[in-house]
Design a protein around this motif. Structure first.
Motif, PDB file in Angstrom:
ATOM      1  N   PRO A 289       0.982  -1.163  -0.025  1.00 33.78           N
ATOM      2  CA  PRO A 289       0.078   0.028  -0.026  1.00 33.78           C
ATOM      3  C   PRO A 289       0.654   1.252  -0.069  1.00 33.78           C
ATOM      4  O   PRO A 289       1.940   1.164   0.578  1.00 33.78           O
ATOM      5  CB  PRO A 289      -0.740   0.033   1.278  1.00 33.78           C
ATOM      6  CG  PRO A 289       0.016  -0.906   2.288  1.00 33.78           C
ATOM      7  CD  PRO A 289       0.475  -1.982   1.174  1.00 33.78           C
TER       8      PRO A 289
ATOM      9  N   ASP B  18      -5.432  -6.239   5.847  1.00 35.24           N
ATOM     10  CA  ASP B  18      -6.366  -6.023   4.952  1.00 35.24           C
ATOM     11  C   ASP B  18      -5.375  -5.363   3.598  1.00 35.24           C
ATOM     12  O   ASP B  18      -4.536  -4.697   3.864  1.00 35.24           O
ATOM     13  CB  ASP B  18      -7.343  -4.753   5.304  1.00 35.24           C
ATOM     14  CG  ASP B  18      -8.356  -5.050   5.954  1.00 35.24           C
ATOM     15  OD1 ASP B  18      -8.839  -6.334   6.232  1.00 35.24           O
ATOM     16  OD2 ASP B  18      -8.742  -4.048   6.461  1.00 35.24           O
TER      17      ASP B  18
ATOM     18  N   ARG C 212      -5.124  -4.403  -0.667  1.00 40.92           N
ATOM     19  CA  ARG C 212      -5.774  -4.240  -2.061  1.00 40.92           C
ATOM     20  C   ARG C 212      -5.424  -5.062  -3.105  1.00 40.92           C
ATOM     21  O   ARG C 212      -3.968  -5.224  -2.937  1.00 40.92           O
ATOM     22  CB  ARG C 212      -6.036  -2.748  -2.304  1.00 40.92           C
ATOM     23  CG  ARG C 212      -6.651  -2.199  -1.466  1.00 40.92           C
ATOM     24  CD  ARG C 212      -6.805  -0.637  -1.752  1.00 40.92           C
ATOM     25  NE  ARG C 212      -7.563   0.066  -0.676  1.00 40.92           N
ATOM     26  CZ  ARG C 212      -8.964   0.170  -0.537  1.00 40.92           C
ATOM     27  NH1 ARG C 212      -9.773  -0.268  -1.324  1.00 40.92           N
ATOM     28  NH2 ARG C 212      -9.422   0.997   0.178  1.00 40.92           N
ATOM     29  N   TYR C 213      -5.651  -5.443  -4.173  1.00 44.33           N
ATOM     30  CA  TYR C 213      -4.824  -6.015  -5.408  1.00 44.33           C
ATOM     31  C   TYR C 213      -5.470  -5.382  -6.636  1.00 44.33           C
ATOM     32  O   TYR C 213      -6.583  -4.817  -6.717  1.00 44.33           O
ATOM     33  CB  TYR C 213      -5.222  -7.466  -5.408  1.00 44.33           C
ATOM     34  CG  TYR C 213      -6.649  -8.060  -5.592  1.00 44.33           C
ATOM     35  CD1 TYR C 213      -7.313  -8.147  -6.630  1.00 44.33           C
ATOM     36  CD2 TYR C 213      -7.468  -8.141  -4.192  1.00 44.33           C
ATOM     37  CE1 TYR C 213      -8.289  -8.592  -6.727  1.00 44.33           C
ATOM     38  CE2 TYR C 213      -8.789  -8.504  -4.177  1.00 44.33           C
ATOM     39  CZ  TYR C 213      -9.248  -8.872  -5.517  1.00 44.33           C
ATOM     40  OH  TYR C 213     -10.649  -9.142  -5.577  1.00 44.33           O
ATOM     41  N   ARG C 214      -4.720  -5.427  -7.718  1.00 45.51           N
ATOM     42  CA  ARG C 214      -4.837  -4.934  -8.865  1.00 45.51           C
ATOM     43  C   ARG C 214      -5.239  -6.170 -10.021  1.00 45.51           C
ATOM     44  O   ARG C 214      -4.050  -6.686 -10.264  1.00 45.51           O
ATOM     45  CB  ARG C 214      -3.677  -3.888  -9.477  1.00 45.51           C
ATOM     46  CG  ARG C 214      -3.964  -3.218 -10.972  1.00 45.51           C
ATOM     47  CD  ARG C 214      -2.820  -2.392 -10.875  1.00 45.51           C
ATOM     48  NE  ARG C 214      -2.642  -1.396  -9.994  1.00 45.51           N
ATOM     49  CZ  ARG C 214      -1.592  -1.205  -9.235  1.00 45.51           C
ATOM     50  NH1 ARG C 214      -0.764  -2.211  -9.523  1.00 45.51           N
ATOM     51  NH2 ARG C 214      -1.434  -0.167  -8.398  1.00 45.51           N
TER      52      ARG C 214
ATOM     53  N   VAL D   5      -8.358  -1.693  -9.351  1.00 43.08           N
ATOM     54  CA  VAL D   5      -7.928  -1.898  -7.908  1.00 43.08           C
ATOM     55  C   VAL D   5      -9.266  -2.579  -7.380  1.00 43.08           C
ATOM     56  O   VAL D   5     -10.488  -2.055  -7.389  1.00 43.08           O
ATOM     57  CB  VAL D   5      -7.508  -0.561  -7.373  1.00 43.08           C
ATOM     58  CG1 VAL D   5      -7.228  -0.884  -5.946  1.00 43.08           C
ATOM     59  CG2 VAL D   5      -6.223  -0.173  -8.100  1.00 43.08           C
TER      60      VAL D   5
ATOM     61  N   GLY E 201     -10.585  -4.590  -3.419  1.00 46.35           N
ATOM     62  CA  GLY E 201     -10.548  -4.530  -2.157  1.00 46.35           C
ATOM     63  C   GLY E 201     -10.838  -3.532  -1.282  1.00 46.35           C
ATOM     64  O   GLY E 201     -11.517  -2.794  -1.680  1.00 46.35           O
ATOM     65  N   PRO E 202     -10.659  -3.305   0.131  1.00 48.59           N
ATOM     66  CA  PRO E 202      -9.516  -4.221   0.526  1.00 48.59           C
ATOM     67  C   PRO E 202     -10.222  -5.604   1.109  1.00 48.59           C
ATOM     68  O   PRO E 202     -11.689  -5.552   1.309  1.00 48.59           O
ATOM     69  CB  PRO E 202      -9.321  -3.472   1.899  1.00 48.59           C
ATOM     70  CG  PRO E 202     -10.606  -2.566   2.159  1.00 48.59           C
ATOM     71  CD  PRO E 202     -11.040  -2.343   0.963  1.00 48.59           C
TER      72      PRO E 202
END
Length: 265
Positions: free
Chosen positions: A144, A233, A235-237, A242, A244-245
């Protein structure tokens, strides 16, 4: 005329607004070579209804990467991906077409439309997650970006200035990391006690190529059918978008799960 020659041409609303001339060219080429029913949905809901009512017609989408992803996701949820093939004429801003071009769809509108008529179907892998989301190309779990809490204040600005004056300037930017548990087919690649810069994934040849990137150390590679990432937590791409979290996500490779019409050879 065979079912193969009957097309349902769905024109994404964004394509109509951004490049009406390319839409016109694509419709002319397709209508000249096949029986084409043109559909002009005005919203994602109308887009979904048009696709669901395609009957035996072969779906052709005029739009960008988002339209392609939406179509594959809808067909996957219907469990209809294996039943036929999808065609795409990429229309949109150049930056919104990288996924389509990376899959082999021609950049020029006339060439892409001709490939719909004269091309052949290539079966492609699909990454599907445990929330039924799909990934057609690249998946990444980056560390992040640190964000400042609240608005800057005079006192905060003064403290920052003092720290700058009393400490030497850093020679390099600090590497952003996070701590995740990464499992490939049940084999532990990294755990939460080890910092990571990111995790990259790409489905090739019926398996996911997983690369774990720790800071200041060689990357670790693995090949798997099932990948699970968990931890705080994150996030992903996926395909540039993008999400998430989430605290846990599992992706499974479905080999040759969907078909895309591409130029022969």
């Amino acid at each position: 005329m065979s079912d193969h020659d009957q097309l349902l041409v769905i024109v994404d609303p964004v394509a109509r607004r951004s490049d009406g001339e390319s839409v016109r060219i694509a419709k002319d080429v397709l209508s000249a070579g096949a029986e084409a029913k043109i559909c002009l949905p005005g919203s994602p809901e109308e887009f979904a209804r048009a696709l669901a009512r395609r009957g035996s017609r072969r779906p052709v989408v005029l739009g960008d990467d988002r339209a392609l992803l939406r179509t594959v996701a809808l067909l996957h949820r219907e469990r209809e991906l294996a039943a036929g093939a999808l065609s795409l004429v990429p229309i949109g801003a150049p930056g919104a077409l990288e996924l389509a071009h990376g899959l082999g769809v021609p950049r020029a509108t006339p060439a892409a439309a001709r490939a719909v008529l004269d091309g052949s179907v290539r079966r492609l892998d699909l990454l599907v997650d445990d929330s039924d989301g799909v990934v057609l190309g690249d998946l990444e779990v980056p560390a992040p970006v640190a964000s400042a809490a609240g608005s800057p204040t005079v006192w905060g600005t003064c403290r920052s200035l003092v720290r700058t004056l009393v400490r030497p300037a850093p020679t390099a930017l600090a590497v952003r990391t996070h701590r995740l548990r990464v499992e490939a087919d049940g084999v532990l690649l990294s755990d939460v006690d080890t910092p990571l810069e990111n995790v990259t994934v790409r489905s090739i040849g019926g398996a996911a190529e997983v690369v774990v990137h720790p800071p200041a150390a060689p990357a670790r590679h693995a090949t798997a059918r099932i990948l699970t990432v968990s931890g705080p937590d994150f996030r992903y791409r996926a395909d540039g978008r993008v999400a998430g979290p989430v605290r846990r996500r599992t992706w499974t490779v479905l080999e040759k799960a969907w078909g895309l019409t591409l130029p022969r050879g």
